[in-house]
Design an enzyme around this catalytic site. Structure first.
Site, PDB file in Angstrom:
ATOM      1  N   HIS A  46       0.856  -1.185   0.000  1.00  0.00           N
ATOM      2  CA  HIS A  46       0.000   0.000   0.000  1.00  0.00           C
ATOM      3  C   HIS A  46       0.894   1.237   0.000  1.00  0.00           C
ATOM      4  CE1 HIS A  46      -3.657  -2.152   0.858  1.00  0.00           C
ATOM      5  NE2 HIS A  46      -3.385  -2.418   2.111  1.00  0.00           N
ATOM      6  N   HIS A  89      -0.902  -4.516   9.407  1.00  0.00           N
ATOM      7  CA  HIS A  89      -1.196  -3.072   9.427  1.00  0.00           C
ATOM      8  C   HIS A  89      -2.654  -2.818   9.786  1.00  0.00           C
ATOM      9  CE1 HIS A  89      -1.786  -4.491   5.290  1.00  0.00           C
ATOM     10  NE2 HIS A  89      -2.769  -3.619   5.202  1.00  0.00           N
ATOM     11  N   CYS A 116      -5.170   5.541  -0.956  1.00  0.00           N
ATOM     12  CA  CYS A 116      -4.385   4.299  -0.888  1.00  0.00           C
ATOM     13  C   CYS A 116      -4.232   3.737  -2.291  1.00  0.00           C
ATOM     14  CB  CYS A 116      -5.075   3.289   0.022  1.00  0.00           C
ATOM     15  SG  CYS A 116      -4.200   1.715   0.120  1.00  0.00           S
TER      16      CYS A 116
HETATM   17 MN    MN Z   1      -4.269  -3.764   3.596  1.00  0.00          MN
END
Ligand code: MN
Length: 149
Positions: free
Chosen positions: A69, A103, A117
């Protein structure tokens, strides 16, 4: 979503003809009060740019996956867990989530946290922590204190 040259911002972090979607299918994974908008999704790019918004005190799923990401916070403030580190984040901060690293994002209680993102269009499914993974994550006090399920 058809490919449109220009989409105006409608205010409040929404854009013309961009639907505000559920973050994930209800019950598919633990999360609280998150919406998703897909801003760019052109196969020729090989990536997608999404906008996620976490309501006050809400959180994204604690997960990991092979894909990466690339995140830019654009609204509010909160915290994010990346591996064994917890960062305070605010507007215009950048967060890089490496491959296969746990995360999670959390909004502070006094306002929403919104972020762009970027991800690969073709990507693996997120993995959720097993009981063993959670035990391992819990070895780090900071992480144990941070995570929400
Ligand atoms: Mn993710």
């Amino acid at each position: 979503m058809s490919i449109t040259t220009h989409r105006g911002h409608q205010g409040d972090f929404t854009w013309e003809e961009v639907p505000v979607l559920a973050y994930k299918q209800a019950g598919a994974a633990p999360f609280r009060d998150v919406t998703r908008q897909v801003l760019f999704d052109d196969a020729a790019l090989g990536c997608q740019l999404r906008y996620f918004e976490v309501a006050p005190a809400g959180h994204t799923t604690l997960e990991r996956h092979a894909h990466l990401h690339a995140v830019m916070i654009i609204r509010g403030h909160g915290q994010c867990l990346v591996g064994e580190r917890v960062f305070a984040v605010g507007a215009h901060d950048l967060v890089h989530i490496p491959s296969l690293i746990w995360h999670q994002f959390r909004a502070d209680a006094d306002g929403p946290l919104g972020f762009l993102c970027m991800v690969n269009a073709e990507r693996d499914r997120p993995q959720l922590p097993s009981a063993e993974d959670l035990l391992a994550l819990g070895q780090c006090g900071l992480v144990a204190e941070f995570i929400r399920r």
